[in-house]
Design a protein around this motif. Structure first.
Motif, PDB file in Angstrom:
ATOM      1  N   LEU A 516       0.832  -1.211   0.000  1.00  0.00           N
ATOM      2  CA  LEU A 516       0.000   0.000   0.000  1.00  0.00           C
ATOM      3  C   LEU A 516       0.867   1.263   0.000  1.00  0.00           C
ATOM      4  O   LEU A 516       0.574   2.231  -0.721  1.00  0.00           O
ATOM      5  CB  LEU A 516      -0.920  -0.002   1.217  1.00  0.00           C
ATOM      6  CG  LEU A 516      -2.192  -0.836   1.111  1.00  0.00           C
ATOM      7  CD1 LEU A 516      -2.963  -0.762   2.415  1.00  0.00           C
ATOM      8  CD2 LEU A 516      -3.076  -0.360  -0.031  1.00  0.00           C
ATOM      9  N   LEU A 517       1.917   1.266   0.804  1.00  0.00           N
ATOM     10  CA  LEU A 517       2.783   2.437   0.837  1.00  0.00           C
ATOM     11  C   LEU A 517       3.458   2.663  -0.508  1.00  0.00           C
ATOM     12  O   LEU A 517       3.549   3.804  -0.992  1.00  0.00           O
ATOM     13  CB  LEU A 517       3.847   2.266   1.931  1.00  0.00           C
ATOM     14  CG  LEU A 517       3.345   2.446   3.371  1.00  0.00           C
ATOM     15  CD1 LEU A 517       4.378   1.947   4.373  1.00  0.00           C
ATOM     16  CD2 LEU A 517       3.014   3.911   3.645  1.00  0.00           C
ATOM     17  N   ARG A 518       3.942   1.579  -1.144  1.00  0.00           N
ATOM     18  CA  ARG A 518       4.581   1.740  -2.451  1.00  0.00           C
ATOM     19  C   ARG A 518       3.589   2.242  -3.496  1.00  0.00           C
ATOM     20  O   ARG A 518       3.914   3.098  -4.323  1.00  0.00           O
ATOM     21  CB  ARG A 518       5.177   0.404  -2.901  1.00  0.00           C
ATOM     22  CG  ARG A 518       6.466   0.044  -2.194  1.00  0.00           C
ATOM     23  CD  ARG A 518       7.204  -1.109  -2.878  1.00  0.00           C
ATOM     24  NE  ARG A 518       6.461  -2.360  -2.800  1.00  0.00           N
ATOM     25  CZ  ARG A 518       5.878  -2.941  -3.833  1.00  0.00           C
ATOM     26  NH1 ARG A 518       5.915  -2.378  -5.023  1.00  0.00           N
ATOM     27  NH2 ARG A 518       5.235  -4.080  -3.674  1.00  0.00           N
ATOM     28  N   HIS A 519       2.370   1.748  -3.453  1.00  0.00           N
ATOM     29  CA  HIS A 519       1.392   2.159  -4.459  1.00  0.00           C
ATOM     30  C   HIS A 519       0.891   3.582  -4.217  1.00  0.00           C
ATOM     31  O   HIS A 519       0.658   4.334  -5.169  1.00  0.00           O
ATOM     32  CB  HIS A 519       0.230   1.161  -4.484  1.00  0.00           C
ATOM     33  CG  HIS A 519       0.617  -0.148  -5.103  1.00  0.00           C
ATOM     34  ND1 HIS A 519      -0.217  -1.249  -5.119  1.00  0.00           N
ATOM     35  CD2 HIS A 519       1.768  -0.540  -5.732  1.00  0.00           C
ATOM     36  CE1 HIS A 519       0.398  -2.251  -5.728  1.00  0.00           C
ATOM     37  NE2 HIS A 519       1.603  -1.844  -6.104  1.00  0.00           N
ATOM     38  N   ALA A 520       0.732   3.974  -2.943  1.00  0.00           N
ATOM     39  CA  ALA A 520       0.373   5.370  -2.669  1.00  0.00           C
ATOM     40  C   ALA A 520       1.495   6.299  -3.106  1.00  0.00           C
ATOM     41  O   ALA A 520       1.262   7.389  -3.644  1.00  0.00           O
ATOM     42  CB  ALA A 520       0.067   5.546  -1.189  1.00  0.00           C
ATOM     43  N   ASP A 521       2.739   5.867  -2.888  1.00  0.00           N
ATOM     44  CA  ASP A 521       3.896   6.660  -3.310  1.00  0.00           C
ATOM     45  C   ASP A 521       3.955   6.763  -4.829  1.00  0.00           C
ATOM     46  O   ASP A 521       4.275   7.820  -5.395  1.00  0.00           O
ATOM     47  CB  ASP A 521       5.169   6.011  -2.764  1.00  0.00           C
ATOM     48  CG  ASP A 521       6.383   6.909  -2.896  1.00  0.00           C
ATOM     49  OD1 ASP A 521       6.218   8.140  -2.805  1.00  0.00           O
ATOM     50  OD2 ASP A 521       7.499   6.394  -3.087  1.00  0.00           O
ATOM     51  N   ALA A 526       3.159  10.009  -9.741  1.00  0.00           N
ATOM     52  CA  ALA A 526       2.423  10.224 -10.982  1.00  0.00           C
ATOM     53  C   ALA A 526       1.776  11.606 -10.976  1.00  0.00           C
ATOM     54  O   ALA A 526       1.754  12.304 -11.999  1.00  0.00           O
ATOM     55  CB  ALA A 526       1.361   9.138 -11.147  1.00  0.00           C
ATOM     56  N   GLY A 527       1.262  12.030  -9.829  1.00  0.00           N
ATOM     57  CA  GLY A 527       0.696  13.379  -9.715  1.00  0.00           C
ATOM     58  C   GLY A 527       1.754  14.455  -9.893  1.00  0.00           C
ATOM     59  O   GLY A 527       1.502  15.494 -10.523  1.00  0.00           O
ATOM     60  N   LYS A 528       2.948  14.229  -9.370  1.00  0.00           N
ATOM     61  CA  LYS A 528       4.027  15.199  -9.556  1.00  0.00           C
ATOM     62  C   LYS A 528       4.424  15.299 -11.023  1.00  0.00           C
ATOM     63  O   LYS A 528       4.659  16.384 -11.549  1.00  0.00           O
ATOM     64  CB  LYS A 528       5.238  14.807  -8.701  1.00  0.00           C
ATOM     65  CG  LYS A 528       5.081  15.142  -7.234  1.00  0.00           C
ATOM     66  CD  LYS A 528       6.373  14.870  -6.479  1.00  0.00           C
ATOM     67  CE  LYS A 528       6.272  15.375  -5.044  1.00  0.00           C
ATOM     68  NZ  LYS A 528       6.198  16.838  -4.953  1.00  0.00           N
ATOM     69  N   ALA A 529       4.499  14.143 -11.690  1.00  0.00           N
ATOM     70  CA  ALA A 529       4.874  14.149 -13.102  1.00  0.00           C
ATOM     71  C   ALA A 529       3.824  14.852 -13.957  1.00  0.00           C
ATOM     72  O   ALA A 529       4.135  15.430 -15.001  1.00  0.00           O
ATOM     73  CB  ALA A 529       5.082  12.713 -13.591  1.00  0.00           C
ATOM     74  N   ALA A 534      -2.031  18.037  -7.007  1.00  0.00           N
ATOM     75  CA  ALA A 534      -3.127  17.201  -7.510  1.00  0.00           C
ATOM     76  C   ALA A 534      -3.329  16.024  -6.570  1.00  0.00           C
ATOM     77  O   ALA A 534      -2.462  15.689  -5.762  1.00  0.00           O
ATOM     78  CB  ALA A 534      -2.807  16.710  -8.916  1.00  0.00           C
ATOM     79  N   VAL A 535      -4.501  15.403  -6.686  1.00  0.00           N
ATOM     80  CA  VAL A 535      -4.805  14.155  -6.003  1.00  0.00           C
ATOM     81  C   VAL A 535      -4.871  13.064  -7.054  1.00  0.00           C
ATOM     82  O   VAL A 535      -5.612  13.179  -8.036  1.00  0.00           O
ATOM     83  CB  VAL A 535      -6.136  14.244  -5.236  1.00  0.00           C
ATOM     84  CG1 VAL A 535      -6.529  12.867  -4.693  1.00  0.00           C
ATOM     85  CG2 VAL A 535      -6.035  15.241  -4.095  1.00  0.00           C
TER      86      VAL A 535
END
Length: 814
Positions: A516-521, A526-529, A534-535
């Motif tokens: 879960l932590l890796r996928h939230a990260d 992806a939002g930064k890119a 963004a959410v």
């Protein structure tokens, strides 16, 4: 601090086996700079050997010995000196430094011997003798020491000497008969004989006449204590004399005892209470203050009146057993408030009665400190949120017992956009204020069952159990994003950052905390890119990208071990006359399946920049080695240019890698040019000038790569010590037909000419682009339309053909 050139040469010339010397050793210049420190010296100082070089070793040299050391070094001749070291662990060491002047190297070879143990032993012996003398001189006891061979006095304290009307120095050297008189000596001789024969302490009473006339006699208790050797033979005897004059001694003893007890009770900061059969007979002021009353109010009360009800049975049991022990319990004050305390209980005998004395220690401060320690162990000290370890424990506990109704659990990963700029421009005080405010806002926005933590830096995590679905999780994330981005007031100004939030859901996106932590990260990045602020909710495609990135990282590490990386060398030519100005070393990966890959095909996809640092260090070493090859072959010493834009090497790591590479190859000054990406420089913020200054000290010039992408303010270009810059290849691709691109390029070329800097165009793939750039005044050109990239052997042939017969003029060369 960079070591001076002299110390660096001396370190390189250090004899083999230096570090195998079993004793600490330093090579010092006459101005006290450390040119070399061996491993034993580093162990003695408690610091790495490199940290001791130059003036670094001053950190462990006691300031009060520096002047003497500097004077001895300046004399340039052999010397021995005792110095003190303040080791890194805080321990003070005494060291004998023996220095041998070496005229041929103009330095001292210094061997250090740790004499701390001997020094401390001498000090302990002196202190012990001093303590004995202090004790003997201040005790209300007459003390003397006589050796057994001739009964000659070797020591007498002032009280003993004064009893016989003498000074201590007048007593020493006399026999006891000469001190006390022949009659008295004959009187006590039997006791002396008994002590020597039985070899044990012998005590007796002796009366001294008082001052005349009608003086009151004094009674003395004398103890003869034999001083025995290891074989039991008596070396001598201590004479201990106490005045036990009747009544006055007894009265004085009682009075002294009572005074000591009273002073002890009043001087103690802890409560002390005496009771007989449970009734309070005496107490001190701290005890009265602890329960909120006065001494008069408490005298005669029963001690059990002040015991908390739940502790009453245990206290009664201790009293009934008459036990002497220490234990924690709880009392109540006169207002009924409970106070945690520790009881230290003792029994005292007074005549035929027994008194119980209890020391009452208030535990509230100790328990508060323990609670503070527990808080620190589980919470971030800056924001008060859970720390990483505590949050992961909470997350794992939630996943082990998910909501009974099957509702998802949402995990939010929050990162503050461009937070580093606030730290760099306004200082860590402003950054800390912002982080505290963000932590408080996240905590305020949490539902009762939620949890939040700080993972370090500007990364926050939020746990939301029992959300309805991904839409509700995204809405909760949006509310948090709106709360975080509100401005924070600090130092008369407003601080504001935008957050980027990644969301992962249990069980849809993972069934364990790590996944879960890796996928939230992954959703966060992806939002930064996509532009930040963004959410982003995790999608399976992001998981594929994570797996590919991890696989690529593993391949990258293996490729470096297998030697699959190589350099391609592409000339950069002067636009004015076509002569080579520099050779760019392009890092490529000879992939077993995909063929030759450029850095952009692999470096930009690595999620852990630290994995690229060994690759960057290899590229630096290899570029300098290749350049040395063409220089040794007699070709012109063209500078080699290496771009670190794709390798994500930060400032300190870059300087460290450069220092090692330059030390290994020892190139000529100015032989290496580095190209740093504009965005990379912008991320360095306030540290960029320090980084560029450090590179200058190493003899490395810096070019700004990709100017025109944005990120670095153009106004900073005139302040920074840059040799020049290259234009963004996307602008070159648009030439010559794109009027907007042409206008931007002309302005950047004009800016370079105005500041006296070199400007280069890379990625020139068409003759029309090349001709337009030459006409526009571009200083240097590079690309397939100029000269293709070559293998190292092919470049040697190109140089041998006479293509590199001169370098650029100094006015336009980086």
């Amino acid at each position: 601090m960079q070591p001076a050139e002299g110390p660096a040469r001396s370190l390189a010339a250090a004899p083999q086996g230096w570090d195998r010397l079993p004793v600490p050793a330093l090579e010092l210049s006459s101005d006290a700079h450390a040119l070399h420190a061996n491993a034993a010296m580093a162990a003695l100082a408690g610091l790495p050997a490199g940290a001791l070089l130059g003036t670094g070793w001053f950190a462990v040299l006691s300031p009060d010995r520096r002047a003497a050391l500097f004077a001895a070094l300046a004399a340039q001749r052999d010397f021995t000196l005792e110095i003190r070291l303040l080791r890194h662990d805080g321990v003070k060491a005494w060291v004998d430094l023996e220095a041998r002047w070496l005229p041929q190297s103009g330095s001292f070879l210094c061997l250090l011997q740790d004499c701390t143990t001997l020094k401390l032993a001498v000090q302990d012996a002196q202190a012990m003798a001093s303590r004995f003398e202090l004790l003997a001189n201040n005790l209300p006891v007459l003390i003397a020491y006589y050796e057994s061979a001739g009964f000659t006095c070797l020591y007498a304290n002032p009280q003993y000497a004064a009893t016989f009307g003498l000074k201590p120095e007048a007593v020493t050297g006399r026999t006891f008969a000469q001190v006390i008189g022949d009659d008295a000596a004959r009187e006590i001789q039997p006791h002396v004989d008994l002590m020597l024969k039985a070899r044990r302490t012998v005590s007796y009473m002796r009366q001294l006449p008082g001052p005349q006339p009608a003086g009151r006699p004094r009674w003395l208790e004398v103890s003869l204590v034999p001083h025995l050797g290891s074989d039991g033979h008596p070396f001598g005897a201590f004479v201990l004399i106490s005045d036990i004059t009747r009544h006055r001694e007894a009265e004085a003893a009682v009075r002294e005892s009572e005074e000591r007890m009273a002073k002890f009770m009043q001087a103690s900061v802890e409560g002390i209470v005496f009771h007989h059969a449970g009734l309070i007979t005496d107490l001190n002021a701290p005890m009265a203050a602890l329960v909120g009353g006065t001494r008069e109010q408490l005298l005669g009360r029963h001690v059990l009146d002040f015991i908390a009800p739940r502790q009453l049975a245990r206290v009664q049991q201790v009293m009934a057993q008459g036990a002497e022990l220490s234990y924690e319990t709880e009392i109540v004050d006169l207002q009924g408030r409970a106070i945690p305390v520790e009881f230290i209980v003792r029994t005292l005998q007074r005549g035929d009665d027994q008194l119980r004395m209890t020391i009452v220690r208030d535990l509230r401060d100790r328990q508060a400190a323990q609670e503070r320690i527990r808080q620190l162990a589980h919470h971030d000290t800056l924001t008060g949120l859970l720390n990483r370890g505590a949050f992961v424990e909470r997350l794992e506990a939630e996943l082990a017992h998910p909501p009974a109704d099957g509702r998802p659990i949402a995990l939010l990963f929050i990162d503050l956009d461009h937070f580093k700029r606030i730290n760099d421009s306004l200082g860590h005080g402003a950054g800390d204020a912002l982080l505290r405010a963000v932590g408080a806002r996240i905590a305020d926005a949490l539902p009762p069952q939620g949890a939040a933590g700080r993972f370090g830096g500007d990364e926050f995590v939020v746990l939301l159990p029992g959300v309805a679905d991904r839409r509700e999780a995204a809405l909760a994330a949006e509310r948090l994003r709106a709360a975080v981005q509100a401005p924070v007031h600090f130092g008369g100004r407003q601080l504001a950052v935008t957050p980027t939030v990644g969301v992962a859901l249990f069980p849809e996106h993972g069934r364990d905390a790590d996944t879960l932590l890796r996928h939230a990260d992954a959703a966060l990045y992806a939002g930064k890119a996509a532009g930040r602020d963004a959410v982003t909710v995790f999608e399976p495609a992001l998981g594929v990208a994570i797996d590919e990135g991890l696989r690529l990282e593993a391949e990258l590490a293996a490729a470096l071990e297998r030697g699959e990386f190589e350099l391609r060398l592409q000339p950069r030519l002067a636009a004015a006359d076509g002569r080579p100005a520099a050779i760019e070393a392009l890092l490529c990966w000879r992939h077993p399946q995909r063929g030759l890959l450029a850095p952009a095909a692999f470096a930009g996809r690595v999620a852990q920049p630290r994995l690229l640092q060994p690759l960057a260090a290899w590229a630096l070493r290899e570029a300098l080695r290749v350049q040395r090859g063409w220089r040794d072959a007699g070709h012109p010493a063209l500078p080699v240019l290496l771009s670190l834009a794709s390798l994500q090497l930060d400032g300190p790591a870059l300087l460290a890698a450069l220092g090692e590479a330059l030390a290994a190859q020892a190139p000529a000054h100015g032989a290496l040019l580095l190209a740093l990406d504009e965005r990379q420089c912008a991320d360095e913020g306030a540290r960029l000038p320090r980084l560029l200054a450090g590179l200058q000290r190493l003899g490395v010039a810096v070019l700004l790569e990709g100017l025109g992408r944005g990120g670095l303010a153009l106004t900073r270009l005139r302040e920074l010590p840059l040799a020049g810059w290259s234009l963004d290849p996307t602008l070159i691709d648009a030439l010559p037909d794109d009027a907007a691109a042409a206008a931007v390029v002309r302005s950047l070329i004009g800016l370079a000419h105005g500041l006296g800097r070199c400007v280069a165009a890379t990625g020139v793939h068409a003759a029309a682009q090349r001709d337009w750039l030459i006409a526009a005044g571009c200083t240097q050109l590079q690309g397939d339309a100029v000269e293709p990239a070559l293998a190292p052997a092919a470049l040697m042939q190109w140089l041998a053909a006479g293509a590199a017969d001169a370098a650029l003029p100094a006015t336009s060369s980086p």
